[in-house]
Design a protein around this motif. Structure first.
Motif, mmCIF file in Angstrom:
data_model
loop_
_atom_site.group_PDB
_atom_site.id
_atom_site.type_symbol
_atom_site.label_atom_id
_atom_site.label_comp_id
_atom_site.label_asym_id
_atom_site.label_seq_id
_atom_site.Cartn_x
_atom_site.Cartn_y
_atom_site.Cartn_z
ATOM 1 N N UNK A 19 37.705 -6.242 34.123
ATOM 2 C CA UNK A 19 36.535 -5.838 34.725
ATOM 3 C C UNK A 19 35.546 -6.728 35.173
ATOM 4 N N UNK A 20 34.378 -6.971 34.646
ATOM 5 C CA UNK A 20 33.580 -8.010 34.810
ATOM 6 C C UNK A 20 33.579 -9.040 33.529
ATOM 7 N N UNK A 54 36.358 -18.712 37.462
ATOM 8 C CA UNK A 54 36.067 -17.347 37.296
ATOM 9 C C UNK A 54 35.019 -16.682 38.034
ATOM 10 N N UNK A 55 34.138 -17.515 38.505
ATOM 11 C CA UNK A 55 32.875 -17.029 39.288
ATOM 12 C C UNK A 55 31.932 -16.645 38.253
ATOM 13 N N UNK A 56 31.746 -17.294 37.154
ATOM 14 C CA UNK A 56 30.506 -17.270 36.445
ATOM 15 C C UNK A 56 30.103 -18.515 35.726
ATOM 16 N N UNK A 57 28.982 -18.488 34.836
ATOM 17 C CA UNK A 57 28.851 -19.909 34.068
ATOM 18 C C UNK A 57 28.214 -19.384 33.083
ATOM 19 N N UNK A 58 27.896 -20.755 32.131
ATOM 20 C CA UNK A 58 27.400 -20.577 30.827
ATOM 21 C C UNK A 58 26.184 -19.689 30.467
ATOM 22 N N UNK A 59 25.256 -19.295 31.714
ATOM 23 C CA UNK A 59 24.231 -18.637 31.524
ATOM 24 C C UNK A 59 24.782 -17.204 31.231
ATOM 25 N N UNK A 61 27.130 -16.381 29.001
ATOM 26 C CA UNK A 61 28.068 -16.092 27.892
ATOM 27 C C UNK A 61 27.689 -15.097 27.100
ATOM 28 N N UNK A 62 28.591 -14.486 26.540
ATOM 29 C CA UNK A 62 28.097 -13.311 25.519
ATOM 30 C C UNK A 62 28.373 -13.739 23.938
ATOM 31 N N UNK A 63 29.453 -14.384 23.833
ATOM 32 C CA UNK A 63 29.934 -14.826 22.454
ATOM 33 C C UNK A 63 30.502 -15.989 22.499
ATOM 34 N N UNK A 64 30.445 -16.836 21.453
ATOM 35 C CA UNK A 64 31.159 -18.285 21.231
ATOM 36 C C UNK A 64 31.649 -18.272 19.967
ATOM 37 N N UNK A 65 32.865 -18.662 19.731
ATOM 38 C CA UNK A 65 33.297 -18.930 18.392
ATOM 39 C C UNK A 65 33.586 -20.654 18.510
ATOM 40 N N UNK A 66 33.102 -21.092 17.345
ATOM 41 C CA UNK A 66 33.272 -22.750 17.143
ATOM 42 C C UNK A 66 34.144 -22.826 15.993
ATOM 43 N N UNK A 67 35.270 -23.546 15.982
ATOM 44 C CA UNK A 67 36.185 -24.034 14.837
ATOM 45 C C UNK A 67 35.834 -25.236 14.775
ATOM 46 N N UNK A 68 35.459 -25.903 13.491
ATOM 47 C CA UNK A 68 35.424 -27.297 13.156
ATOM 48 C C UNK A 68 36.379 -27.653 12.069
ATOM 49 N N UNK A 103 45.945 -32.638 13.695
ATOM 50 C CA UNK A 103 44.872 -33.185 12.796
ATOM 51 C C UNK A 103 43.949 -34.018 13.553
ATOM 52 N N UNK A 104 44.257 -34.593 14.845
ATOM 53 C CA UNK A 104 43.457 -35.315 15.699
ATOM 54 C C UNK A 104 42.242 -34.128 16.526
ATOM 55 N N UNK A 105 42.345 -32.795 16.585
ATOM 56 C CA UNK A 105 41.686 -32.234 17.028
ATOM 57 C C UNK A 105 40.307 -31.775 16.096
ATOM 58 N N UNK A 106 38.967 -32.037 16.288
ATOM 59 C CA UNK A 106 37.932 -31.836 15.512
ATOM 60 C C UNK A 106 37.343 -30.702 15.796
ATOM 61 N N UNK A 107 37.362 -30.040 16.983
ATOM 62 C CA UNK A 107 36.606 -28.914 17.524
ATOM 63 C C UNK A 107 37.373 -28.107 18.452
ATOM 64 N N UNK A 108 37.395 -26.924 18.399
ATOM 65 C CA UNK A 108 38.029 -25.592 19.287
ATOM 66 C C UNK A 108 36.928 -24.678 19.510
ATOM 67 N N UNK A 109 36.497 -24.291 20.974
ATOM 68 C CA UNK A 109 35.615 -23.469 21.364
ATOM 69 C C UNK A 109 35.888 -22.287 21.968
ATOM 70 N N UNK A 110 36.000 -21.066 21.761
ATOM 71 C CA UNK A 110 36.571 -19.902 22.684
ATOM 72 C C UNK A 110 35.096 -19.137 22.772
ATOM 73 N N UNK A 111 35.153 -18.689 24.159
ATOM 74 C CA UNK A 111 34.036 -17.947 24.471
ATOM 75 C C UNK A 111 34.266 -16.642 25.375
ATOM 76 N N UNK A 112 33.412 -15.846 25.419
ATOM 77 C CA UNK A 112 33.707 -14.611 26.297
ATOM 78 C C UNK A 112 32.331 -14.671 27.206
ATOM 79 N N UNK A 113 32.412 -14.283 28.421
ATOM 80 C CA UNK A 113 31.351 -14.248 29.272
ATOM 81 C C UNK A 113 31.393 -13.014 30.357
ATOM 82 N N UNK A 114 30.310 -12.686 30.862
ATOM 83 C CA UNK A 114 30.078 -11.559 31.916
ATOM 84 C C UNK A 114 30.329 -12.515 32.997
ATOM 85 N N UNK A 115 30.649 -11.533 34.191
ATOM 86 C CA UNK A 115 30.754 -12.116 35.480
ATOM 87 C C UNK A 115 29.517 -11.693 36.318
#
Length: 115
Positions: A19-20, A54-59, A61-68, A103-115
């Motif tokens: 969908x969008x 995908x035709x969208x941008x950070x403005x 964003x609906x959700x973000x999950x950050x793993x440290x 172990x070399x990865x310090x951060x991972x970010x997963x997001x969901x956004x609207x279009x």
């Protein structure tokens, strides 16, 4: 409405559009030899590029999950996040400490956004 899988691999797609709504898989830095601030900048650059594809941008964003890998780097990661995120359109967000894929990865970010 069809499901569009972008950059699919045998285990996961880098992005799925339905969908969008745009769902990104967790993004990690291209260079795992740097500090959490550099890795966060790199991850956010990747997120910007995928959202644009995908035709969208950070403005939108609906959700973000950050793993440290180390919650002690929370302030350093937030320094970069705060400079990047649109404060008028901040997403719902969770940040957790987690053992990442390597172990070399310090951060991972997963997001969901609207279009």
């Amino acid at each position: 409405m069809p499901i569009q899988r972008v950059h699919p691999g045998p285990r996961m797609s880098e992005m799925v559009i339905h969908n969008e709504t745009v769902y990104l898989s967790g993004q990690i830095a291209d260079d795992g030899s740097t500090d959490v601030e550099s890795q966060t900048r790199d991850v956010l650059r990747q997120i910007d590029a995928l959202l644009a594809e995908a035709g969208t941008d950070k403005t939108k964003l609906l959700t973000a999950t950050i793993y440290l890998a180390d919650i002690g780097t929370f302030a350093s990661m937030n320094k970069v996040w705060d400079a990047w995120v649109d404060p008028a359109n901040a997403p719902a967000r969770a940040t957790v400490e987690a053992r990442l894929a390597a172990p070399e990865y310090l951060v991972e970010i997963q997001v969901v956004a609207a279009r």
